[in-house]
Design a protein around this motif. Sequence first.
Motif, short mmCIF file in Angstrom:
data_model
loop_
_atom_site.label_atom_id
_atom_site.label_comp_id
_atom_site.label_asym_id
_atom_site.label_seq_id
_atom_site.Cartn_x
_atom_site.Cartn_y
_atom_site.Cartn_z
N ARG A 84 5.94 -7.28 0.45
CA ARG A 84 5.68 -6.24 1.45
C ARG A 84 6.97 -5.57 1.90
O ARG A 84 7.04 -4.35 2.04
N ARG A 85 8.01 -6.38 2.16
CA ARG A 85 9.29 -5.81 2.58
C ARG A 85 9.87 -4.93 1.48
O ARG A 85 10.40 -3.84 1.75
N GLU A 86 9.79 -5.39 0.24
CA GLU A 86 10.32 -4.61 -0.89
C GLU A 86 9.61 -3.27 -1.02
O GLU A 86 10.26 -2.22 -1.17
N ILE A 87 8.28 -3.29 -0.95
CA ILE A 87 7.51 -2.04 -1.08
C ILE A 87 7.77 -1.13 0.11
O ILE A 87 7.90 0.09 -0.03
N GLY A 88 7.89 -1.73 1.32
CA GLY A 88 8.20 -0.94 2.51
C GLY A 88 9.51 -0.21 2.38
O GLY A 88 9.63 0.96 2.77
N LEU A 89 10.51 -0.87 1.81
CA LEU A 89 11.81 -0.23 1.60
C LEU A 89 11.72 0.88 0.56
O LEU A 89 12.36 1.93 0.71
N ARG A 90 10.94 0.66 -0.48
CA ARG A 90 10.78 1.69 -1.51
C ARG A 90 10.13 2.95 -0.92
O ARG A 90 10.49 4.07 -1.26
N LEU A 91 9.16 2.74 -0.02
CA LEU A 91 8.52 3.88 0.64
C LEU A 91 9.49 4.57 1.60
O LEU A 91 9.58 5.80 1.63
N ALA A 92 10.21 3.77 2.39
CA ALA A 92 11.14 4.32 3.37
C ALA A 92 12.27 5.09 2.71
O ALA A 92 12.74 6.12 3.23
N ASN A 93 12.71 4.62 1.55
CA ASN A 93 13.82 5.27 0.84
C ASN A 93 13.36 6.46 -0.01
O ASN A 93 14.18 7.13 -0.64
N GLY A 94 12.05 6.69 -0.05
CA GLY A 94 11.53 7.80 -0.83
C GLY A 94 11.47 7.53 -2.32
O GLY A 94 11.27 8.46 -3.12
N ARG A 95 11.66 6.26 -2.74
CA ARG A 95 11.60 5.95 -4.17
C ARG A 95 10.18 6.07 -4.70
O ARG A 95 9.97 6.34 -5.88
N VAL A 96 9.21 5.83 -3.82
CA VAL A 96 7.81 6.07 -4.16
C VAL A 96 7.19 6.87 -3.01
O VAL A 96 7.57 6.70 -1.85
N ARG A 97 6.25 7.72 -3.35
CA ARG A 97 5.62 8.56 -2.33
C ARG A 97 4.14 8.74 -2.67
O ARG A 97 3.82 9.18 -3.77
N PRO A 98 3.26 8.39 -1.74
CA PRO A 98 1.83 8.58 -2.01
C PRO A 98 1.47 10.06 -2.07
O PRO A 98 1.91 10.86 -1.25
N GLU A 99 0.69 10.42 -3.06
CA GLU A 99 0.25 11.79 -3.21
C GLU A 99 -1.07 12.01 -2.47
O GLU A 99 -1.68 11.07 -1.97
N LEU A 100 -1.52 13.24 -2.42
CA LEU A 100 -2.79 13.56 -1.78
C LEU A 100 -3.94 13.23 -2.70
O LEU A 100 -3.84 13.36 -3.92
N ARG A 101 -5.08 12.82 -2.12
CA ARG A 101 -6.30 12.68 -2.91
C ARG A 101 -6.78 14.07 -3.31
O ARG A 101 -6.59 15.05 -2.57
N PRO A 102 -7.40 14.21 -4.47
CA PRO A 102 -7.91 15.51 -4.91
C PRO A 102 -8.84 16.12 -3.86
O PRO A 102 -9.75 15.46 -3.36
N GLY A 103 -8.57 17.36 -3.53
CA GLY A 103 -9.42 18.09 -2.61
C GLY A 103 -9.06 17.94 -1.14
O GLY A 103 -9.64 18.61 -0.29
N ALA A 104 -8.10 17.07 -0.81
CA ALA A 104 -7.77 16.82 0.60
C ALA A 104 -7.23 18.08 1.29
O ALA A 104 -7.70 18.47 2.36
N ARG A 105 -6.23 18.70 0.69
CA ARG A 105 -5.65 19.90 1.29
C ARG A 105 -6.69 21.02 1.39
O ARG A 105 -6.81 21.69 2.41
N GLU A 106 -7.44 21.20 0.33
CA GLU A 106 -8.42 22.29 0.29
C GLU A 106 -9.51 22.11 1.35
O GLU A 106 -9.93 23.08 1.99
#
Length: 222
Positions: free
Chosen positions: A70-92
């Motif tokens: 959990r700590r490792e993944i949290g750091l990857r998210l915080a550092n921008g190494r991984v970024r969740p994308e939008l689900r299809p149709g969310a913005r629209e």
Amino acid sequence: MSLTTAIFDMDGLLIDSERLFVSEWIAAAGRRGIEVRVEQLTPAIGLVDVACGEVLAAAVGGLSTAREIRREIGLRLANGRVRPELRPGARELLEFLRAHAIACGVASSSLVAEIENRLGGHDLLRHLDAWAGGDEVARAKPDPAVYQLAASRLRVDPRQCLAFEDSDHGAEAALAAGMQVVLVPDLKQPEAKLARRCLRVADSLTTLPEWALEQLRPVLQP
């Protein structure tokens, strides 16, 4: 009572976090020589705190390893190494409802800071009138508290709200608040009894704009 307002869950519904969650956990476990299958992780979807931790610990062989991952993944998210994308149709869907004067909000189990970071990173906060996070309520979903808080900030009766959810726990929370629910599952399919209690079960957000507008009526300002 007429439906006037849309309230959205975030993770797994607007943000494609479930697939990222699964892939990151499998990869992190693999780096430790632990083989984890998708079906071992999907029961954690929609859970928080101790309940979620127990599922993850069982998948990777212990609580200490789960915390480390959990700590490792949290750091990857915080550092921008991984970024969740939008689900299809969310913005629209959000843009469509806002263009038709429908008030929109978010009720998420995530922290408020995470809501603002993730949705702000995709420039979606401007489509929302209010949001509520899991760190603002005493009890997590399936308790209705976070949905009730979001409705109060939108200044509407919860019975006027159409909630969009992807998880069983989230749907139960919105139903307990007195809302109508649209369930849009991703990796984890709903139980049949729950599906029957929802107004609609949809395959994707992309199918919902026109239908949602038919259910909702904007509040006309004097």
